[in-house]
Design a protein around this motif. Structure first.
Motif, PDB file in Angstrom:
ATOM      1  N   LEU A  74       0.778  -1.247   0.000  1.00  0.00           N
ATOM      2  CA  LEU A  74       0.000   0.000   0.000  1.00  0.00           C
ATOM      3  C   LEU A  74       0.811   1.299   0.000  1.00  0.00           C
ATOM      4  CD1 LEU A  74      -3.086  -0.677   2.282  1.00  0.00           C
ATOM      5  CD2 LEU A  74      -3.046  -0.273  -0.158  1.00  0.00           C
ATOM      6  N   PRO A  75       1.895   1.418   0.766  1.00  0.00           N
ATOM      7  CA  PRO A  75       2.601   2.705   0.778  1.00  0.00           C
ATOM      8  C   PRO A  75       3.058   3.234  -0.576  1.00  0.00           C
ATOM      9  CG  PRO A  75       3.309   1.390   2.622  1.00  0.00           C
ATOM     10  CD  PRO A  75       2.435   0.508   1.774  1.00  0.00           C
ATOM     11  N   PRO A  76       3.533   2.397  -1.510  1.00  0.00           N
ATOM     12  CA  PRO A  76       3.925   2.968  -2.803  1.00  0.00           C
ATOM     13  C   PRO A  76       2.778   3.633  -3.558  1.00  0.00           C
ATOM     14  CG  PRO A  76       4.880   0.806  -2.549  1.00  0.00           C
ATOM     15  CD  PRO A  76       3.936   0.997  -1.413  1.00  0.00           C
ATOM     16  N   ILE A  77       1.550   3.194  -3.319  1.00  0.00           N
ATOM     17  CA  ILE A  77       0.417   3.820  -3.994  1.00  0.00           C
ATOM     18  C   ILE A  77       0.291   5.275  -3.572  1.00  0.00           C
ATOM     19  CG2 ILE A  77      -2.102   3.816  -4.199  1.00  0.00           C
ATOM     20  CD1 ILE A  77      -1.976   0.773  -3.955  1.00  0.00           C
ATOM     21  N   PHE A  78       0.522   5.544  -2.298  1.00  0.00           N
ATOM     22  CA  PHE A  78       0.371   6.899  -1.787  1.00  0.00           C
ATOM     23  C   PHE A  78       1.665   7.705  -1.875  1.00  0.00           C
ATOM     24  CE2 PHE A  78      -2.759   4.265   0.441  1.00  0.00           C
ATOM     25  CZ  PHE A  78      -3.902   4.901  -0.006  1.00  0.00           C
ATOM     26  N   LEU A  79       2.818   7.042  -1.776  1.00  0.00           N
ATOM     27  CA  LEU A  79       4.088   7.763  -1.820  1.00  0.00           C
ATOM     28  C   LEU A  79       4.548   8.057  -3.240  1.00  0.00           C
ATOM     29  CD1 LEU A  79       5.962   5.839   1.003  1.00  0.00           C
ATOM     30  CD2 LEU A  79       4.857   8.076   1.137  1.00  0.00           C
ATOM     31  N   MET A  80       4.111   7.217  -4.202  1.00  0.00           N
ATOM     32  CA  MET A  80       4.481   7.416  -5.607  1.00  0.00           C
ATOM     33  C   MET A  80       3.223   7.377  -6.464  1.00  0.00           C
ATOM     34  SD  MET A  80       7.888   5.022  -5.858  1.00  0.00           S
ATOM     35  CE  MET A  80       7.049   3.515  -5.394  1.00  0.00           C
ATOM     36  N   PRO A  81       2.354   8.402  -6.376  1.00  0.00           N
ATOM     37  CA  PRO A  81       1.074   8.332  -7.088  1.00  0.00           C
ATOM     38  C   PRO A  81       1.200   8.340  -8.607  1.00  0.00           C
ATOM     39  CG  PRO A  81       1.363  10.482  -6.098  1.00  0.00           C
ATOM     40  CD  PRO A  81       2.502   9.636  -5.625  1.00  0.00           C
ATOM     41  N   ASP A  82       2.287   8.847  -9.144  1.00  0.00           N
ATOM     42  CA  ASP A  82       2.440   8.921 -10.593  1.00  0.00           C
ATOM     43  C   ASP A  82       3.275   7.782 -11.163  1.00  0.00           C
ATOM     44  OD1 ASP A  82       0.969  11.263 -10.621  1.00  0.00           O
ATOM     45  OD2 ASP A  82       2.748  12.505 -10.334  1.00  0.00           O
ATOM     46  N   ALA A  83       3.584   6.792 -10.342  1.00  0.00           N
ATOM     47  CA  ALA A  83       4.409   5.677 -10.808  1.00  0.00           C
ATOM     48  C   ALA A  83       3.608   4.785 -11.754  1.00  0.00           C
ATOM     49  CB  ALA A  83       4.900   4.863  -9.617  1.00  0.00           C
ATOM     50  N   ASP A  84       4.323   4.066 -12.565  1.00  0.00           N
ATOM     51  CA  ASP A  84       3.694   3.142 -13.496  1.00  0.00           C
ATOM     52  C   ASP A  84       3.013   2.009 -12.729  1.00  0.00           C
ATOM     53  OD1 ASP A  84       4.529   0.622 -15.721  1.00  0.00           O
ATOM     54  OD2 ASP A  84       3.342   2.361 -16.317  1.00  0.00           O
ATOM     55  N   VAL A  85       2.021   1.424 -13.335  1.00  0.00           N
ATOM     56  CA  VAL A  85       1.290   0.321 -12.710  1.00  0.00           C
ATOM     57  C   VAL A  85       2.222  -0.852 -12.428  1.00  0.00           C
ATOM     58  CG1 VAL A  85      -0.552  -1.357 -13.100  1.00  0.00           C
ATOM     59  CG2 VAL A  85      -0.858   1.000 -13.822  1.00  0.00           C
ATOM     60  N   LEU A  86       3.182  -1.064 -13.275  1.00  0.00           N
ATOM     61  CA  LEU A  86       4.127  -2.163 -13.105  1.00  0.00           C
ATOM     62  C   LEU A  86       4.943  -2.002 -11.824  1.00  0.00           C
ATOM     63  CD1 LEU A  86       4.585  -4.609 -14.863  1.00  0.00           C
ATOM     64  CD2 LEU A  86       6.469  -3.407 -15.948  1.00  0.00           C
ATOM     65  N   VAL A  87       5.286  -0.786 -11.470  1.00  0.00           N
ATOM     66  CA  VAL A  87       6.020  -0.530 -10.226  1.00  0.00           C
ATOM     67  C   VAL A  87       5.143  -0.858  -9.022  1.00  0.00           C
ATOM     68  CG1 VAL A  87       7.110   1.270  -8.832  1.00  0.00           C
ATOM     69  CG2 VAL A  87       7.463   1.220 -11.293  1.00  0.00           C
ATOM     70  N   THR A  88       3.911  -0.407  -9.053  1.00  0.00           N
ATOM     71  CA  THR A  88       2.991  -0.678  -7.952  1.00  0.00           C
ATOM     72  C   THR A  88       2.737  -2.169  -7.796  1.00  0.00           C
ATOM     73  OG1 THR A  88       1.922   1.434  -8.422  1.00  0.00           O
ATOM     74  CG2 THR A  88       0.742  -0.089  -7.009  1.00  0.00           C
ATOM     75  N   VAL A  89       2.526  -2.856  -8.896  1.00  0.00           N
ATOM     76  CA  VAL A  89       2.273  -4.289  -8.846  1.00  0.00           C
ATOM     77  C   VAL A  89       3.507  -5.044  -8.354  1.00  0.00           C
ATOM     78  CG1 VAL A  89       1.763  -6.307 -10.285  1.00  0.00           C
ATOM     79  CG2 VAL A  89       0.453  -4.230 -10.563  1.00  0.00           C
ATOM     80  N   SER A  90       4.686  -4.575  -8.698  1.00  0.00           N
ATOM     81  CA  SER A  90       5.892  -5.245  -8.211  1.00  0.00           C
ATOM     82  C   SER A  90       6.000  -5.137  -6.695  1.00  0.00           C
ATOM     83  CB  SER A  90       7.144  -4.687  -8.886  1.00  0.00           C
ATOM     84  OG  SER A  90       7.354  -3.351  -8.517  1.00  0.00           O
ATOM     85  N   PHE A  91       5.588  -4.018  -6.116  1.00  0.00           N
ATOM     86  CA  PHE A  91       5.563  -3.907  -4.658  1.00  0.00           C
ATOM     87  C   PHE A  91       4.527  -4.853  -4.060  1.00  0.00           C
ATOM     88  CE2 PHE A  91       7.912   0.064  -5.234  1.00  0.00           C
ATOM     89  CZ  PHE A  91       8.798  -0.012  -4.179  1.00  0.00           C
TER      90      PHE A  91
END
Length: 99
Positions: free
Chosen positions: A61-78
């Motif tokens: 969950l934290p990457p969703i809020f800390l990196m809101p403009d990140a690619d979906v692939l980055v979020t899914v990797s977390f």
């Protein structure tokens, strides 16, 4: 989305599945505990689920809020990293003891 993005997504899914299998074997070798706890023995099943879910959410969950403009692939990797680490920790703490 380019072909490289899709190749990276497929590699992420396959790599995550492989990491989960290798992590389960590694934890079993180090701690002598199998993947799931013995059903019906106290709170071990609930604690297993709580650890698995809590750690996965804590990492995912934290990457969703800390990196809101990140690619979906980055979020899914977390998310995949959280699921893998959460499963390993839950197995090490609450897994069924082998002989």
């Amino acid at each position: 989305m380019s072909v490289y993005w899709w190749l990276a997504a497929i590699a992420l899914v396959i790599g995550s599945a492989r990491a989960q299998m290798m992590g389960a074997a590694l934890v079993e070798r180090w701690t002598g505990r199998e993947v799931r706890p013995e059903p019906g023995i106290g709170w071990s099943d609930q604690l297993y689920s709580l650890l698995d879910f809590g750690i996965a959410m804590g990492i995912g969950l934290p990457p969703i809020f800390l990196m809101p403009d990140a690619d979906v692939l980055v979020t899914v990797s977390f998310w995949f990293a959280g699921i893998t680490i959460g499963g390993m920790v839950a197995q090490a703490v609450c897994g069924r003891k082998t002989a």
